[in-house]
Design a protein around this motif. Structure first.
Motif, PDB file in Angstrom:
ATOM      1  N   ARG A  20       0.834  -1.200   0.000  1.00 24.02           N
ATOM      2  CA  ARG A  20       0.000   0.000   0.000  1.00 24.02           C
ATOM      3  C   ARG A  20       0.869   1.251   0.000  1.00 24.02           C
ATOM      4  NH1 ARG A  20      -5.324  -1.047   2.000  1.00 24.02           N
ATOM      5  NH2 ARG A  20      -5.710   1.058   1.248  1.00 24.02           N
ATOM      6  N   SER A  21       0.220   2.406  -0.037  1.00 24.32           N
ATOM      7  CA  SER A  21       0.926   3.678  -0.124  1.00 24.32           C
ATOM      8  C   SER A  21       1.612   4.042   1.199  1.00 24.32           C
ATOM      9  CB  SER A  21      -0.051   4.791  -0.485  1.00 24.32           C
ATOM     10  OG  SER A  21      -0.950   5.014   0.597  1.00 24.32           O
ATOM     11  N   GLU A  22       2.487   5.035   1.114  1.00 22.12           N
ATOM     12  CA  GLU A  22       3.186   5.509   2.314  1.00 22.12           C
ATOM     13  C   GLU A  22       2.193   6.135   3.296  1.00 22.12           C
ATOM     14  OE1 GLU A  22       6.904   8.354   3.687  1.00 22.12           O
ATOM     15  OE2 GLU A  22       6.440   8.145   1.565  1.00 22.12           O
ATOM     16  N   ARG A  23       1.227   6.841   2.771  1.00 22.75           N
ATOM     17  CA  ARG A  23       0.219   7.472   3.627  1.00 22.75           C
ATOM     18  C   ARG A  23      -0.573   6.417   4.404  1.00 22.75           C
ATOM     19  NH1 ARG A  23      -4.382  11.889   1.881  1.00 22.75           N
ATOM     20  NH2 ARG A  23      -5.302  12.026   3.951  1.00 22.75           N
ATOM     21  N   TYR A  24      -1.028   5.381   3.720  1.00 21.05           N
ATOM     22  CA  TYR A  24      -1.755   4.292   4.379  1.00 21.05           C
ATOM     23  C   TYR A  24      -0.873   3.642   5.448  1.00 21.05           C
ATOM     24  CZ  TYR A  24      -3.782  -0.292   5.215  1.00 21.05           C
ATOM     25  OH  TYR A  24      -4.286  -1.416   5.820  1.00 21.05           O
ATOM     26  N   SER A  25       0.388   3.449   5.130  1.00 18.01           N
ATOM     27  CA  SER A  25       1.322   2.804   6.054  1.00 18.01           C
ATOM     28  C   SER A  25       1.516   3.634   7.313  1.00 18.01           C
ATOM     29  CB  SER A  25       2.665   2.575   5.374  1.00 18.01           C
ATOM     30  OG  SER A  25       2.499   1.743   4.244  1.00 18.01           O
ATOM     31  N   ARG A  26       1.635   4.942   7.153  1.00 14.66           N
ATOM     32  CA  ARG A  26       1.780   5.812   8.321  1.00 14.66           C
ATOM     33  C   ARG A  26       0.516   5.799   9.176  1.00 14.66           C
ATOM     34  NH1 ARG A  26       2.269  10.886   6.209  1.00 14.66           N
ATOM     35  NH2 ARG A  26       2.720  10.279   4.090  1.00 14.66           N
ATOM     36  N   GLN A  27      -0.663   5.780   8.529  1.00 15.75           N
ATOM     37  CA  GLN A  27      -1.922   5.724   9.270  1.00 15.75           C
ATOM     38  C   GLN A  27      -2.047   4.414  10.039  1.00 15.75           C
ATOM     39  OE1 GLN A  27      -4.762   6.370   6.155  1.00 15.75           O
ATOM     40  NE2 GLN A  27      -4.723   8.597   6.364  1.00 15.75           N
ATOM     41  N   LEU A  28      -1.702   3.300   9.405  1.00 10.72           N
ATOM     42  CA  LEU A  28      -1.738   2.004  10.054  1.00 10.72           C
ATOM     43  C   LEU A  28      -0.754   1.969  11.221  1.00 10.72           C
ATOM     44  CD1 LEU A  28      -2.800  -0.888  10.181  1.00 10.72           C
ATOM     45  CD2 LEU A  28      -1.088  -1.523   8.477  1.00 10.72           C
ATOM     46  N   LYS A  38       0.986   3.027  22.979  1.00 13.52           N
ATOM     47  CA  LYS A  38       2.374   3.486  22.890  1.00 13.52           C
ATOM     48  C   LYS A  38       2.419   5.007  22.798  1.00 13.52           C
ATOM     49  CE  LYS A  38       4.562  -0.552  21.669  1.00 13.52           C
ATOM     50  NZ  LYS A  38       5.857  -0.961  22.135  1.00 13.52           N
ATOM     51  N   GLU A  39       3.488   5.567  23.343  1.00 14.72           N
ATOM     52  CA  GLU A  39       3.717   6.999  23.223  1.00 14.72           C
ATOM     53  C   GLU A  39       4.538   7.264  21.963  1.00 14.72           C
ATOM     54  OE1 GLU A  39       5.320   8.615  26.832  1.00 14.72           O
ATOM     55  OE2 GLU A  39       3.908   7.461  28.049  1.00 14.72           O
ATOM     56  N   ALA A  40       4.668   8.541  21.611  1.00 16.42           N
ATOM     57  CA  ALA A  40       5.328   8.922  20.357  1.00 16.42           C
ATOM     58  C   ALA A  40       6.766   8.420  20.271  1.00 16.42           C
ATOM     59  CB  ALA A  40       5.295  10.430  20.196  1.00 16.42           C
ATOM     60  N   HIS A  41       7.492   8.381  21.383  1.00 17.60           N
ATOM     61  CA  HIS A  41       8.903   7.986  21.364  1.00 17.60           C
ATOM     62  C   HIS A  41       9.103   6.473  21.388  1.00 17.60           C
ATOM     63  CE1 HIS A  41       7.990   7.884  25.651  1.00 17.60           C
ATOM     64  NE2 HIS A  41       8.969   6.997  25.761  1.00 17.60           N
ATOM     65  N   GLN A  42       8.036   5.704  21.576  1.00 11.79           N
ATOM     66  CA  GLN A  42       8.161   4.251  21.648  1.00 11.79           C
ATOM     67  C   GLN A  42       8.037   3.625  20.268  1.00 11.79           C
ATOM     68  OE1 GLN A  42       5.039   3.764  24.644  1.00 11.79           O
ATOM     69  NE2 GLN A  42       6.611   2.977  26.023  1.00 11.79           N
ATOM     70  N   VAL A  43       8.674   2.475  20.095  1.00 15.43           N
ATOM     71  CA  VAL A  43       8.688   1.804  18.803  1.00 15.43           C
ATOM     72  C   VAL A  43       7.625   0.704  18.741  1.00 15.43           C
ATOM     73  CG1 VAL A  43      11.137   2.280  18.422  1.00 15.43           C
ATOM     74  CG2 VAL A  43      10.448   0.145  19.518  1.00 15.43           C
ATOM     75  N   VAL A  44       7.299   0.294  17.524  1.00 16.49           N
ATOM     76  CA  VAL A  44       6.380  -0.820  17.290  1.00 16.49           C
ATOM     77  C   VAL A  44       7.223  -2.022  16.887  1.00 16.49           C
ATOM     78  CG1 VAL A  44       4.495  -1.670  15.841  1.00 16.49           C
ATOM     79  CG2 VAL A  44       4.517   0.713  16.571  1.00 16.49           C
ATOM     80  N   THR A  45       7.007  -3.140  17.542  1.00 15.72           N
ATOM     81  CA  THR A  45       7.787  -4.340  17.243  1.00 15.72           C
ATOM     82  C   THR A  45       7.104  -5.155  16.144  1.00 15.72           C
ATOM     83  OG1 THR A  45       6.668  -5.706  18.889  1.00 15.72           O
ATOM     84  CG2 THR A  45       8.620  -4.461  19.627  1.00 15.72           C
ATOM     85  N   PHE A  46       7.870  -6.089  15.583  1.00 15.02           N
ATOM     86  CA  PHE A  46       7.311  -6.976  14.572  1.00 15.02           C
ATOM     87  C   PHE A  46       6.191  -7.817  15.167  1.00 15.02           C
ATOM     88  CE2 PHE A  46      11.587  -6.342  12.688  1.00 15.02           C
ATOM     89  CZ  PHE A  46      11.177  -5.839  11.471  1.00 15.02           C
ATOM     90  N   LYS A  47       6.353  -8.218  16.418  1.00 17.86           N
ATOM     91  CA  LYS A  47       5.338  -9.031  17.091  1.00 17.86           C
ATOM     92  C   LYS A  47       4.022  -8.261  17.217  1.00 17.86           C
ATOM     93  CE  LYS A  47       4.467 -11.817  21.138  1.00 17.86           C
ATOM     94  NZ  LYS A  47       4.995 -12.379  22.370  1.00 17.86           N
ATOM     95  N   GLU A  48       4.086  -6.982  17.601  1.00 16.05           N
ATOM     96  CA  GLU A  48       2.885  -6.156  17.725  1.00 16.05           C
ATOM     97  C   GLU A  48       2.219  -5.959  16.367  1.00 16.05           C
ATOM     98  OE1 GLU A  48       4.297  -3.565  21.608  1.00 16.05           O
ATOM     99  OE2 GLU A  48       4.829  -2.882  19.592  1.00 16.05           O
ATOM    100  N   PHE A  49       3.029  -5.719  15.341  1.00 15.06           N
ATOM    101  CA  PHE A  49       2.491  -5.575  13.994  1.00 15.06           C
ATOM    102  C   PHE A  49       1.792  -6.863  13.569  1.00 15.06           C
ATOM    103  CE2 PHE A  49       3.024  -6.046   9.358  1.00 15.06           C
ATOM    104  CZ  PHE A  49       2.286  -4.947   8.935  1.00 15.06           C
ATOM    105  N   SER A  50       2.412  -7.987  13.876  1.00 14.27           N
ATOM    106  CA  SER A  50       1.854  -9.297  13.541  1.00 14.27           C
ATOM    107  C   SER A  50       0.522  -9.523  14.247  1.00 14.27           C
ATOM    108  CB  SER A  50       2.849 -10.391  13.913  1.00 14.27           C
ATOM    109  OG  SER A  50       2.286 -11.659  13.715  1.00 14.27           O
ATOM    110  N   GLU A  51       0.473  -9.218  15.544  1.00 11.80           N
ATOM    111  CA  GLU A  51      -0.761  -9.382  16.317  1.00 11.80           C
ATOM    112  C   GLU A  51      -1.885  -8.513  15.760  1.00 11.80           C
ATOM    113  OE1 GLU A  51      -0.537  -8.927  20.585  1.00 11.80           O
ATOM    114  OE2 GLU A  51       1.398  -9.955  20.602  1.00 11.80           O
TER     115      GLU A  51
END
Length: 64
Positions: A20-28, A38-51
């Motif tokens: 998908r587009s970059e805009r969609y990716s940022r929204q997701l 999560k707060e702005a400074h925290q990262v998203v892990t692969f596990k969280e993305f997977s869940e």
């Protein structure tokens, strides 16, 4: 050292995985952060993305 992998995912990675587009990716990305509280400074892990998306981690790791 070469077999070290990243633990966090970025919107560009989401673009590659979903096609998908970059805009969609940022929204997701923002939705995932909100879902996990999560707060702005925290990262998203692969596990969280997977869940959140229901995509298996093995499949995600093939794209990274």
């Amino acid at each position: 050292m070469s077999n070290l992998k990243r633990l966090c995912i970025y919107p560009k990675d989401i673009m590659c995985i979903t096609g998908r587009s970059e805009r969609y990716s940022r929204q997701l990305f923002k939705k995932i952060k909100a879902h996990f509280g999560k707060e702005a400074h925290q990262v998203v892990t692969f596990k969280e993305f997977s869940e959140y998306t229901g995509i298996e981690e093995d499949i995600i790791n093939q794209y990274i």
